[in-house]
Design a protein around this motif. Sequence first.
Motif, short mmCIF file in Angstrom:
data_model
loop_
_atom_site.label_atom_id
_atom_site.label_comp_id
_atom_site.label_asym_id
_atom_site.label_seq_id
_atom_site.Cartn_x
_atom_site.Cartn_y
_atom_site.Cartn_z
N GLU A 1 -9.98 9.90 -29.32
CA GLU A 1 -11.32 9.30 -29.40
C GLU A 1 -12.22 9.81 -28.57
O GLU A 1 -12.16 10.43 -27.35
N LEU A 2 -13.54 10.04 -29.00
CA LEU A 2 -14.75 10.11 -28.00
C LEU A 2 -15.85 8.93 -28.31
O LEU A 2 -15.59 8.40 -29.39
N VAL A 3 -16.70 9.05 -27.40
CA VAL A 3 -17.70 7.97 -27.44
C VAL A 3 -18.93 8.86 -27.97
O VAL A 3 -19.29 9.71 -27.18
N LEU A 4 -19.47 8.15 -28.91
CA LEU A 4 -20.88 8.75 -29.28
C LEU A 4 -22.04 8.24 -28.27
O LEU A 4 -22.88 9.12 -27.53
N PHE A 5 -22.07 6.99 -28.28
CA PHE A 5 -23.07 6.17 -27.31
C PHE A 5 -22.48 4.89 -27.02
O PHE A 5 -21.59 4.46 -27.94
N GLY A 6 -22.94 4.31 -25.95
CA GLY A 6 -22.12 3.01 -25.50
C GLY A 6 -22.97 2.49 -24.40
O GLY A 6 -24.13 2.35 -24.37
N ARG A 7 -22.38 2.28 -23.35
CA ARG A 7 -23.07 1.62 -22.30
C ARG A 7 -23.42 2.66 -20.93
O ARG A 7 -22.41 3.13 -20.54
N GLY A 8 -24.52 2.50 -20.46
CA GLY A 8 -24.83 3.29 -19.39
C GLY A 8 -24.30 2.87 -17.94
O GLY A 8 -23.85 3.59 -17.43
N ALA A 9 -24.01 1.67 -17.94
CA ALA A 9 -23.40 1.04 -16.86
C ALA A 9 -21.94 1.55 -16.53
O ALA A 9 -21.29 1.43 -15.43
N ASP A 10 -21.18 2.16 -17.67
CA ASP A 10 -20.07 2.67 -17.82
C ASP A 10 -20.05 4.08 -17.92
O ASP A 10 -19.12 4.61 -18.03
N ASP A 11 -21.25 4.68 -17.53
CA ASP A 11 -21.51 6.17 -17.53
C ASP A 11 -21.00 6.58 -19.01
O ASP A 11 -20.76 7.96 -18.96
N GLU A 12 -21.23 5.94 -19.77
CA GLU A 12 -21.20 6.51 -21.20
C GLU A 12 -22.81 7.01 -21.80
O GLU A 12 -23.51 6.58 -21.31
N PRO A 13 -22.59 8.12 -22.61
CA PRO A 13 -23.87 8.39 -23.39
C PRO A 13 -24.28 7.00 -23.94
O PRO A 13 -23.69 6.08 -24.45
#
Length: 402
Positions: free
Chosen positions: A351-363
Amino acid sequence: MTGPMELAPDGLAPTDTAGLSAWAEIDLDAIADNVAALREHAGGTPVMAVVKGDAYGHGLAHSARAALARGASWLGVAQVAEALDLRAAGVTAPLLSWIHVPGTDLAPAVQADIDLSAGQPWALASMADAARATGRTVRVHLKVDTGLGRGGALGDGWTELLAAAGPLVAEGAIDIVGIWSHLAWADAPDHPTVRAQRERFVEAIAEAERAGIRPQVRHLANSAATLTDPQARFDLVRPGLAVYGLSPVPDLGAPQRFGLREAMRLLARFSSVKDAPAGQGVSYGHEYTTPAATRLGLVPIGYADGIPRAALNAGPVAVRGTRARIAGRVCMDQFVVDLGAAGLDAEPGEELVLFGRGADDEPTAQDWAEACGTINYEIVTRIGPRVPRVLVGTAGREDADG
């Protein structure tokens, strides 16, 4: 990932993400909590949650139910077809639709208790025709153009609209439920147009009252004004983007500053990972060349799914918690990540994350917007129907306990 998970009703049988190449995880509890936060920001003013554009890409019916679960008392959509879809899904809350064109058959909307917006006399005439055809009074929100220069009655057109409404109210064909407008620069709260539009709105309401029209609700505030401008609240606030946990004023703060959290995370799996030598051109036009021997990961989602082609060499992703970027052009169905350039490796199916939650340091969607020269609204709204929406959380779920 916590909470119940299922694919949104779309004919797919799996109950988890196994075998999916890409999916959008939609957190229903985040939508519900965002509505509660927005109502608090608005000092308890009732909330119309805007769910147009398939709820900004999050899925119409389940997003609407989640918003209603934590305090939205109205729903708003752009097109009549969207409103009818909500009614067909069993959503009975007060519902406003504000875009239609001459020739639209409004009778089904009237029969479904959908409020309609009118900004020109021809629209009132169409609504009166629907009232006579159905034997029902049409609930109408008159729209005044206070300076956006888009929909609604502008200048003397407002006086003409009020004059056209009077006889139809007397006939019983229409009931003026609301007066509303929309701000041009709410994301810049100190811009002089914001105050000017508020003042024009108050003047337009006063003119309506002199004409004998006293609406139940007056509404002006969008997401940005709901968060930043108490004077724009009136009787109802009308947030859209912020319902889904994105900041409408990114220059003033990220979602968490306003007590919001992103409701959509876009994820995918690598379909291929392979070694590549230094100097290897990547994707169409070879607009990226590997600077050193590396590993290239292929991600099976592309501009047919809503990934902006403008993300060339810029779109951020996260692999094993580390940021990487798209290498080369985004294709219709896929794009490439230079894993080695980010000091990463991966396996096919990972898996990779394209975008998500800034609070979780995700894009974030905001990161993508900045990378592509657009706005966060467009990033989430453009995610297409090939991408399954996977629901987490219980807010508004018809199958939830309790």
